[in-house]
Scaffold this active site. Structure first.
Site, short mmCIF file in Angstrom:
data_model
loop_
_atom_site.label_atom_id
_atom_site.label_comp_id
_atom_site.label_asym_id
_atom_site.label_seq_id
_atom_site.Cartn_x
_atom_site.Cartn_y
_atom_site.Cartn_z
N LYS A 179 40.59 38.76 56.45
CA LYS A 179 40.68 37.40 55.88
C LYS A 179 41.13 37.55 54.43
O LYS A 179 40.33 37.84 53.54
CB LYS A 179 39.30 36.73 55.95
N GLU A 254 32.13 45.07 46.70
CA GLU A 254 32.73 45.50 45.44
C GLU A 254 32.96 44.25 44.62
O GLU A 254 33.81 43.43 44.96
CB GLU A 254 34.04 46.25 45.76
N CYS A 288 38.99 44.23 38.86
CA CYS A 288 37.54 44.46 38.91
C CYS A 288 37.13 45.56 37.95
O CYS A 288 36.08 45.49 37.33
CB CYS A 288 37.11 44.80 40.32
N GLU A 387 31.79 38.81 32.99
CA GLU A 387 33.14 39.18 33.41
C GLU A 387 34.06 37.98 33.17
O GLU A 387 33.88 36.93 33.77
CB GLU A 387 33.13 39.54 34.90
P1 NAD Z 1 35.67 34.80 45.69
O1 NAD Z 1 34.70 35.92 45.66
O2 NAD Z 1 35.12 33.46 45.99
O3 NAD Z 1 36.85 35.10 46.75
C1 NAD Z 1 37.15 36.37 47.25
C2 NAD Z 1 37.37 36.29 48.75
O4 NAD Z 1 36.20 35.77 49.37
C3 NAD Z 1 38.52 35.37 49.18
O5 NAD Z 1 39.16 35.90 50.33
C4 NAD Z 1 37.79 34.10 49.57
O6 NAD Z 1 38.51 33.33 50.52
C5 NAD Z 1 36.54 34.64 50.19
N1 NAD Z 1 35.40 33.72 50.19
C6 NAD Z 1 35.13 32.74 49.30
N2 NAD Z 1 33.99 32.09 49.64
C7 NAD Z 1 33.54 32.67 50.77
C8 NAD Z 1 32.42 32.48 51.61
N3 NAD Z 1 31.52 31.51 51.36
N4 NAD Z 1 32.25 33.29 52.67
C9 NAD Z 1 33.13 34.26 52.94
N5 NAD Z 1 34.22 34.50 52.20
C10 NAD Z 1 34.43 33.71 51.13
O7 NAD Z 1 36.43 34.84 44.30
P2 NAD Z 1 37.25 33.67 43.58
O8 NAD Z 1 36.53 32.36 43.66
O9 NAD Z 1 38.63 33.70 44.10
O10 NAD Z 1 37.24 34.19 42.07
C11 NAD Z 1 36.14 33.86 41.25
C12 NAD Z 1 35.70 35.05 40.41
O11 NAD Z 1 35.42 36.18 41.24
C13 NAD Z 1 36.74 35.58 39.44
O12 NAD Z 1 36.76 34.86 38.28
C14 NAD Z 1 36.27 37.00 39.24
O13 NAD Z 1 35.25 37.05 38.27
C15 NAD Z 1 35.68 37.37 40.58
N6 NAD Z 1 36.64 38.18 41.39
C16 NAD Z 1 36.44 39.51 41.45
C17 NAD Z 1 37.32 40.29 42.16
C18 NAD Z 1 37.15 41.77 42.22
O14 NAD Z 1 38.14 42.48 42.38
N7 NAD Z 1 35.94 42.26 42.18
C19 NAD Z 1 38.41 39.71 42.82
C20 NAD Z 1 38.57 38.33 42.78
C21 NAD Z 1 37.66 37.58 42.05
#
Ligand code: NAD
Length: 485
Positions: A179, A254, A288, A387
């Protein structure tokens, strides 16, 4: 700008076939460089996730489950070669979709190819053991796949994270449901097409695009999934771990960090400087393992500040295809978050030392922020603790080794750390004292480090990806004891 796509982005990839979402819905995919719509993607939901999990299980019960270790390795190696053949196309897609400069997108394609090469080579080299045991017995262990694995991938490095996560899972014989993030999912679909082109058996790889709270949540809580790997925010990581706990399945999380680079007065500053800045601004800081805190021994604070400032003033921001130092942030939402943090450095707040410039031809509608170096602030300041996930680095002064460790370890995260010193004994003391998953001495990031286990402690998550270690995480150990008298 509409990309030329060799596949239909509004289709899901399930059981080796391309099909629209069952409810026929789509979502717009934005180009973060100018805010335009790149294309429509399928809005997968629970019914599509059900179909993908069933297809993955059928693959395990069928051809994929019978595929030998060596053949799995050959398929991954063939995918690696295909990725390299399609380098230009994949780099362009990733650049348009994520907003990262073309050169950085090219590096990500090379990393994807390298992951597939590494895990292709490793697929037939993971084995169990025979164990000394009681008289009359032979005891041994077998390494087996979990079964159906769910992979929830963020938008910042889609290709790299797909490579490290699916590469290892497929090498161990799992069948995967991927996904990708709703903000950037084109290379996930391109990855499925490559699997199809090299003849990966149907159902071994399935891709469901859609929203996190719909398709992502359905995958994380699916009773047919035996392992979840997730990269993204702490908040979503907690939801995923909770969902997995209800099905009693393991998770690899992660979740980012607030990683320090620690510069001692005896460091080779010429060598350190590019790493100090690049590790903060790469991918517009949406990394990250971004080194968002620069801890500097007080004697060299002025020198480090001045040299980093020079570099910052030379940084240029523009569209992904303009291929400057930085592209836009992924979304307006992310821009608002980063600007809120930057506002803390106004007025009585910490001083901004230097900023990069926005190219005059950067398209309006793109989500641009200028990379910003913030002057020395207390280690407890919000900007030194949270972060930001944008191109913002802060300076923090320290006097001695013990204080450096205290500050470095003094956040809720623990992903990566860098240490710059010529003193060998100090290098080891720091490496042992730092509470995080990776320590780099006199370098940072080690060029991606496909071979190097990667993951965090504390709120940065748990479990290890990359390297050989990931192969253990994507498999289960079975013990067999045979009594033969
Ligand atoms: P997120 O964690 O919400 O999204 C990451 C993934 O999780 C996406 O594929 C998203 O569709 C999925 N997702 C979202 N809600 C979900 C749920 N309830 N159940 C299952 N999957 C779900 O991240 P975001 O909202 O896109 O970004 C917000 C913050 O997250 C950023 O500002 C950053 O701080 C952090 N982030 C970290 C990384 C990393 O590499 N560790 C990557 C992206 C974002």
């Amino acid at each position: 700008m509409q990309p030329e796509l060799p596949f239909n982005p509004s289709q899901l990839f399930i059981a080796g076939e391309w099909r629209g979402a069952q409810q026929g819905e789509t979502l717009p995919l934005e180009n973060p460089s100018d805010g335009s719509t790149l294309c429509e993607i399928a809005r997968g939901r629970l019914a599509d996730v059900d179909a993908a999990v069933a297809a993955a299980q059928a693959a395990l019960d069928g051809e994929w489950g019978r595929t030998s270790h060596a053949e799995r390795g050959r398929l991954l190696s063939a995918m690696s070669r295909k990725v390299l053949e399609q380098l230009d196309m994949l780099a362009r897609l990733e650049a348009l979709d994520v907003g990262k400069p073309l050169q950085q997108a090219r590096a990500d394609v090379l990393a994807l190819a390298r992951y597939l090469e590494f895990y292709g080579g490793a697929a037939d080299k993971v084995h169990g053991q025979t164990l000394p045991f009681a008289q009359g017995y032979t005891a041994l262990t077998l390494r087996e796949p979990h079964g159906v694995t769910g992979h929830i991938v963020p938008w910042n490095y889609p290709m790299q994270i797909i490579g490290r996560s699916l590469g290892a899972a497929l090498a161990m014989g799992n069948a995967c449901v991927l996904k990708p993030a709703e903000e950037a999912c084109l290379t996930a679909l391109a990855f499925a097409r490559i699997a199809q082109q090299v003849g990966v058996p149907a159902g071994a790889i399935n891709v469901i695009t859609g929203l996190g709270e719909e398709a992502g949540a359905a995958l994380a809580s699916h009773a047919g999934v035996q392992h979840i790997s997730f990269t993204g925010s702490v908040a979503t990581g907690k939801l995923i771990q909770t969902a997995a706990a209800k099905n009693v399945v393991p998770v690899t999380l992660e979740l980012g960090g607030k990683s320090p680079q620690i510069v001692f007065a005896d460091a080779d500053l010429d060598c350190a400087l590019p790493y100090l800045v690049n590790a903060g601004i790469q991918n517009a800081g949406q990394t990250c393992s971004a080194a968002s805190r620069i801890l500097v021994q007080r004697q060299v604070l002025d020198a480090v500040r001045e040299r980093m400032a020079q570099r910052y003033r030379a940084l240029r921001v523009g569209s992904a295809l303009a291929d400057l130092d930085l592209g836009p942030l992924i979304s307006q939402r992310q821009k608002v978050v980063v600007e809120r943090y930057l506002a803390l450095a106004q007025g009585a707040g910490p001083r901004i030392v230097a900023q990069g410039t926005l190219a005059p031809d950067a398209p309006r509608g793109g989500h641009y922020v200028r990379p910003t170096l913030i002057d020395e602030l207390p280690p407890t300041h919000v900007l030194a603790q949270e972060e930001v996930f944008g191109p913002v680095q802060v300076l923090i002064a320290f006097d001695g080794e013990e204080q450096a460790l205290q500050i470095a370890n003094g956040t809720a995260f623990g992903l990566v750390a860098g240490v710059w010193t010529r003193d060998g004994a100090r290098q080891m003391r720091m490496a042992r004292g730092l509470k995080c998953g990776q320590v780099f001495i006199n370098n940072y990031g080690a060029g991606g480090g496909v071979e190097l286990p990667f993951g965090g402690v504390k709120q940065s998550g748990h479990g290890r990806e990359k390297g050989f270690e990931a192969l253990y995480g994507f498999s289960v150990l079975k013990t067999v004891a045979i009594y033969h008298g």
